[in-house]
Design a protein around this motif. Structure first.
Motif, mmCIF file in Angstrom:
data_model
loop_
_atom_site.group_PDB
_atom_site.id
_atom_site.type_symbol
_atom_site.label_atom_id
_atom_site.label_comp_id
_atom_site.label_asym_id
_atom_site.label_seq_id
_atom_site.Cartn_x
_atom_site.Cartn_y
_atom_site.Cartn_z
ATOM 1 N N LEU A 171 0.827 -1.200 0.000
ATOM 2 C CA LEU A 171 0.000 0.000 0.000
ATOM 3 C C LEU A 171 0.867 1.258 0.000
ATOM 4 C CD1 LEU A 171 -3.153 0.416 2.253
ATOM 5 C CD2 LEU A 171 -1.609 2.313 1.822
ATOM 6 N N PHE A 172 1.815 1.324 0.911
ATOM 7 C CA PHE A 172 2.651 2.520 1.003
ATOM 8 C C PHE A 172 3.548 2.664 -0.229
ATOM 9 C CE2 PHE A 172 6.437 4.866 2.515
ATOM 10 C CZ PHE A 172 5.806 6.048 2.868
ATOM 11 N N HIS A 173 4.038 1.530 -0.739
ATOM 12 C CA HIS A 173 4.878 1.586 -1.938
ATOM 13 C C HIS A 173 4.109 2.197 -3.103
ATOM 14 C CE1 HIS A 173 7.692 0.425 -5.092
ATOM 15 N NE2 HIS A 173 6.685 -0.145 -5.727
ATOM 16 N N GLU A 174 2.876 1.764 -3.315
ATOM 17 C CA GLU A 174 2.097 2.281 -4.435
ATOM 18 C C GLU A 174 1.703 3.740 -4.226
ATOM 19 O OE1 GLU A 174 1.531 0.937 -7.336
ATOM 20 O OE2 GLU A 174 2.675 -0.841 -6.774
ATOM 21 N N LEU A 175 1.469 4.139 -2.990
ATOM 22 C CA LEU A 175 1.129 5.536 -2.720
ATOM 23 C C LEU A 175 2.288 6.478 -3.045
ATOM 24 C CD1 LEU A 175 -0.819 5.392 0.676
ATOM 25 C CD2 LEU A 175 -1.763 5.873 -1.588
ATOM 26 N N THR A 176 3.497 5.995 -2.889
ATOM 27 C CA THR A 176 4.680 6.860 -3.042
ATOM 28 C C THR A 176 5.568 6.441 -4.206
ATOM 29 O OG1 THR A 176 5.855 5.479 -1.433
ATOM 30 C CG2 THR A 176 4.718 7.431 -0.596
ATOM 31 N N ASN A 177 5.139 5.472 -4.994
ATOM 32 C CA ASN A 177 5.946 4.967 -6.099
ATOM 33 C C ASN A 177 5.820 5.899 -7.303
ATOM 34 O OD1 ASN A 177 7.465 3.381 -7.835
ATOM 35 N ND2 ASN A 177 5.716 2.084 -8.384
ATOM 36 N N ARG A 178 6.727 6.817 -7.426
ATOM 37 C CA ARG A 178 6.708 7.769 -8.533
ATOM 38 C C ARG A 178 8.132 8.137 -8.903
ATOM 39 N NH1 ARG A 178 3.576 9.973 -4.336
ATOM 40 N NH2 ARG A 178 4.787 11.179 -2.827
ATOM 41 N N ARG A 179 8.294 8.492 -10.143
ATOM 42 C CA ARG A 179 9.613 8.883 -10.615
ATOM 43 C C ARG A 179 10.045 10.167 -9.911
ATOM 44 N NH1 ARG A 179 11.611 6.411 -14.908
ATOM 45 N NH2 ARG A 179 13.008 8.176 -15.235
#
Length: 666
Positions: A433-441
């Motif tokens: 969950l946290f990875h996808e919330l903050t997974n950005r270039r």
């Protein structure tokens, strides 16, 4: 769009080591853009000056006479006809052919008047047909016959804008809207109704930017505005050009910036109303053969290599900035533009997918030029790319090999939430969950959202409907005791707070979803008996104290108030504090605010401890508060003081199940 250089600023595109093998490709893309600008302008003007075809083509009143021009290279004869000719195709209204496929007609001032309707009769080798001019600025549909025609728009008293655009916000908080379905009554809403009834709701909500869908002329209402026929005409079913100007002006007066959906990814196949076979050929604006067909959307694909097409599309970008003073654009269907396969059935698994033979480099060049034009005309304009592929550099500066968008949609966030909805709460993985919330270039800005209009279209379900399902029909009244609704309301608040608080550089919400608008969106069509029942917004649900919808709306406003307290909030990085997958707890810090989430469906935690910066902390938001429909398991307005432990300062607090808490360090 200008952002201040603080901690959450993008780093240079070349800082990505995975791009090292493709840096020559990036440089080549930059060179293509530069070469294309030189080819289009001849080095004699700026690209923004080149992008002024809307002032040359179409119908204009110039120096005491009417001048009409059209580009139709395959035509052998073009006749203008309409109200002024009693709809007869008379020889005196035939256009004269100039150079490079351009046609022109000059008429005395008294020939044409405001409000008159007109069409082109286009003749080509072996055929002929009626056509709406490509650069028509106003297109109306006859209510009796259903036929469309261009309309002369030159009122005696042109609209005068009263308000300047609001200053650029620190971060765009976007309220995605559709004018036609914005009213509660089952009907097609108007620009005036939106201005009078909906703008005050948005202005009071905490959002700072409106994104308007379906503004460009589209013959079929049910297309949601994505099958565009008339690129320079406002969708007349909502009102006149001046009424749209009044809407934009009023939004500016309320402190709201306005961006619109720009659909340059494809065009409708309609021939009379649109650009398909405009001069008898399919290749005037579009590719020939299968490359010109979008099988998934049943539409036509532009040929971005043709100078005339670039002139048309780039001028279209500038037109809305000049004529309607919009503050930017969300570019629709960018994935479809950038790849020859349009992203259909394609899974993007590596960087090779972004630089291979399936990439439409002409489309990427166009997108780079479009961003350049927009920012030359309006340096403060916002451009947002809708791309699901993850193309590197899309929202990076052109100077570093990027395409130049200000932001891209973080489409993986909504995908993550809707995948989690298929799992029991206890199986939600906090690390994922946290990875996808903050997974950005790190080299690009992004805008996060839980759901847009896409998730609500017929055949799908909104987040609240996925969470509560049929219980929404009989258990949303204030006195209900329903576990499914209790769960849905609790998670709805938590999900939105987690998404907005962890967002990269902005946040988006589709109208009505902030209060859990029930059911789906379905435009009138044969399959539903041409009903407008689901093409509206039931605002009264959130205004009724006896229903629970207002709790979600009030929480949304309180959430945005927290985010708006410090204009630098979105420029700060998200820092992980605690990811406890076993306990289903997630805690992160941003801008001296600690966002604490307990997603566990049953377990509440007393004296839950975690590290903090030393100091005093106040409670600024509690999703379990009674004013937000919670169970009031914590005393309101509690304060906390850090204590010193072996590894640093920490605090402990009571964290009830399915709640979110925001603490602010004083």
């Amino acid at each position: 769009m200008k952002f201040l250089p603080l901690g959450n600023e993008p780093v240079p595109l070349n800082s990505d080591p995975w791009l090292a093998p493709f840096r020559e490709k990036l440089r080549e893309r930059s060179r293509r853009a530069v070469a294309t600008v030189k080819r289009l302008t001849g080095g004699k003007s700026t690209l923004a000056e080149f992008a002024s075809g809307h002032e040359y083509f179409g119908l204009h009143f110039r120096d005491g006479e009417w001048v009409f021009r059209e580009w139709a290279p395959n035509a052998v004869r073009i006749t203008l006809f309409g109200d002024f000719s009693d709809w007869r195709k008379l020889p005196e209204y035939r256009l004269n052919r100039l150079e490079h496929g351009v046609w022109e007609l000059r008429l005395p001032a008294e020939t044409v008047r405001h409000g008159m309707h007109y069409l082109l009769f286009m003749e080509w080798p072996g055929g002929s047909g009626d056509r709406i001019p490509a650069y028509a600025r106003c297109v109306d549909q006859d209510k009796e016959t259903g036929l469309f025609a261009a309309t002369v728009w030159r009122p005696e008293q042109p609209y005068v804008f009263r308000h300047a655009s609001p200053p650029t916000p620190a971060a765009p908080l976007i309220y995605e809207s559709h004018v036609g379905m914005a009213q509660e009554e089952p009907k097609v809403g108007s620009f005036d109704e939106y201005r009078e009834k909906i703008l005050p709701k948005i202005a009071a909500s905490g959002y700072n930017t409106i994104q308007l869908m379906a503004v460009m002329g589209h013959p079929y209402y049910g297309s949601f505005g994505y099958h565009v026929a008339n690129f320079f005409a406002i969708a007349s079913r909502f009102g006149t050009p001046d009424q749209f100007k009044a809407l934009v002006d009023a939004a500016h007066g309320c402190g709201l910036r306005v961006i619109i959906d720009l659909v340059h990814s494809h065009a409708v196949k309609n021939e009379v109303e649109g650009l398909a076979k405009f001069d008898g050929t399919r290749y005037a604006y579009f590719h020939e053969g299968s490359r010109g067909e979008h099988s998934g959307w049943d539409s036509l694909c532009f040929n971005y290599a043709k100078p005339e097409v670039l002139h048309f599309l780039l001028s279209n970008c500038r037109f809305y900035l000049d004529e309607y003073r919009v503050d930017g654009f969300r570019f629709d269907g960018v994935t479809s533009m950038m790849y020859l396969h349009h992203g259909l059935g394609k899974t993007f698994t590596g960087y090779d997918d972004y630089f291979g033979g399936d990439v439409d480099e002409d489309a990427l060049t166009y997108l780079a030029l479009a961003n350049r034009v927009i920012h030359e005309v309006r340096p403060d304009a916002l451009t947002v790319a809708e791309d699901v592929s993850g193309m590197p550099g899309l929202a990076a500066p052109a100077s570093g090999g990027g395409i130049g968008f200000d932001c891209r949609m973080a489409m993986g966030v909504t995908d993550m939430w809707f995948k989690l909805f298929d799992l029991p709460d206890q199986d939600w993985n906090m690390f994922y969950l946290f990875h996808e919330l903050t997974n950005r270039r790190r080299d690009e800005r992004s805008i996060s959202y839980v759901e847009s209009h896409d998730q609500a279209i017929v055949g799908g379900k909104t987040a609240i409907f996925r969470l509560a399902d049929a219980a929404m029909y009989d258990a949303m009244h204030a006195g209900s005791q329903n576990l499914a609704v209790d769960r849905a309301i609790a998670l709805h608040k938590m999900i939105r707070l987690a998404t907005a608080a962890a967002a990269g550089h902005g946040y988006l919400n589709f109208m009505g979803n902030e209060f859990g608008h029930p059911e789906w969106i379905d435009f009138p069509r044969e399959g539903n008996g041409w009903s407008l029942q689901h093409a509206r917004r039931q605002w009264s649900l959130a205004d009724e104290p006896g229903l629970r919808y207002h709790f979600l709306r009030d929480f949304d406003r309180a959430m945005l108030e927290v985010l708006n307290r410090n204009p630098e909030f979105f420029r700060r990085r998200v820092q992980t504090v605690r990811i406890d997958d076993c306990g289903k707890v997630l805690i992160f810090e941003r801008d001296d605010c600690y966002f604490c989430f307990n997603f566990h469906p049953e377990n509440s935690y007393f004296d839950y401890g975690f590290e903090v910066l030393p100091g005093e902390f106040e409670t600024v938001l509690d999703s379990d508060a009674p004013e937000f429909g919670g169970f009031s398991r914590r005393a309101p307005e509690q304060r906390y003081w850090s204590r010193q432990g072996q590894s640093g300062a920490f605090i402990t607090l009571y964290l009830p199940s399915r709640t979110a808490l925001v603490l602010k360090r004083i």
